[in-house]
Design an enzyme around this catalytic site. Structure first.
Site, short mmCIF file in Angstrom:
data_model
loop_
_atom_site.label_atom_id
_atom_site.label_comp_id
_atom_site.label_asym_id
_atom_site.label_seq_id
_atom_site.Cartn_x
_atom_site.Cartn_y
_atom_site.Cartn_z
N SER A 18 29.06 138.15 7.57
CA SER A 18 29.66 136.83 7.41
C SER A 18 28.64 135.71 7.44
CB SER A 18 30.69 136.61 8.53
OG SER A 18 30.05 136.66 9.79
N VAL A 20 28.59 131.41 8.74
CA VAL A 20 29.34 130.44 9.53
C VAL A 20 28.88 129.04 9.13
CG1 VAL A 20 29.97 129.64 11.84
CG2 VAL A 20 29.52 132.07 11.45
N ASP A 137 29.83 143.41 22.97
CA ASP A 137 28.57 142.87 22.45
C ASP A 137 28.23 141.56 23.17
OD1 ASP A 137 26.29 142.93 20.89
OD2 ASP A 137 27.19 141.86 19.22
#
Length: 289
Positions: A18, A20, A137
């Site tokens: 992705s 951002v 994570d």
């Protein structure tokens, strides 16, 4: 929500799946969030399970709504081959960025500053675990900061919900330096206490500005062996309290059952924060600084 509801200002960063962006929110929803972090997932080159990871993140974030210490999910939409998630924007970067600034300037955190941020991280993790969400994570780059002094846990893309019947997970994901010993699939799986190990790694890094297991950058086997026996350099001897060092060693216990849970970690960290804030208030009253 749709793409025309947002005006992209700049790129904030890129991940494996992705990008951002910082964007202006032009919707009538969430007027308190004029700026948002707009996460764009390019779906055309992704497998179905990777796309589902994005849906999972939305579901997880919406289970922890309006949290003081977890990034808020404002909504999501799909446009052409892209999938977008509108997230609360933390306007002061992340903890990893703050660590880098300290390193460049040759500075360490005061213990008061450590407990100020760390008790908030513990509060966010406590909320996630109360919703049966295992982060998987947890690391400095996923702790976002605001200019008002808030610390918020984000990036739940690797998280999963533990049902009341689920005992152990066995998927190999996460960032190597913050993986608990039991995260090695040979050890039979892991649970919420693996997040506590990562919490201990973050606290250690707040004291030393390096991961406890940093140094094995090219040899994954050597890195895991260090983690397996929990071998790391001590924190600065005379700079931090014995309570802080004990907290680190408790979180970095090799046996998961010997680590505190998120509620216990938050309770202890909150008390330490209150102690240091009280000392600061007394100092200001006495010396006017």
């Amino acid at each position: 929500m749709k793409a025309c509801d947002f005006k992209i200002i700049k790129n904030l960063g890129e991940g494996t799946f992705s990008e951002v962006y910082l964007a202006e929110n032009h919707t009538s929803q969430y007027p308190e969030h004029k700026l948002v972090a707009l996460k764009r997932l390019k779906t055309d080159n992704l497998r179905e399970e990777e796309i589902m990871q994005c849906f999972d993140e939305i579901y997880l974030l919406q289970r922890v709504k309006n949290s003081e210490n977890v990034i808020d999910c404002l909504g999501a939409f799909r446009e052409s081959n892209d999938f977008f998630i509108a997230l609360e924007f933390a306007d002061n970067k992340d903890l990893e960025y703050l660590f880098n600034e300290k390193r460049q300037n040759g500075l360490l955190f005061s213990e008061r500053s450590i407990w100020f941020y760390f008790h908030q991280i513990c509060a966010g993790l406590k909320e996630l675990h109360e919703q049966r969400i295992l982060h998987r994570d947890l690391k400095p780059a996923n702790i976002f900061l605001t200019r008002t002094g808030k610390a918020k846990i984000g990036d739940l893309g690797l998280s999963r919900i533990f049902s009341l019947k689920t005992q152990l997970a066995k998927t190999e994901v996460g960032t190597d330096y913050y993986l608990a010993p039991e995260r090695n699939i040979c050890f039979g799986g892991y649970n919420f206490k693996s997040d506590i190990w990562a919490l201990g790694c973050i606290l250690y890094e707040m004291c030393t500005l390096r991961s406890p297991f940093n140094g094995e950058q090219r040899n994954a086997y050597a890195l895991f062996k260090r983690i397996e026996i929990c071998h790391y350099p001590p924190v600065p001897a005379n700079y931090y309290s014995r309570q802080l060092k004990f907290f680190i060693s408790s979180c970095l216990s090799i046996r998961p059952e010997n680590r505190p849970n998120a509620e216990q970690a938050h309770s202890a960290a909150r008390k330490m924060n209150q102690k240091f804030e009280s000392l600061r208030a007394k100092f200001k009253k006495q010396f006017g600084k």
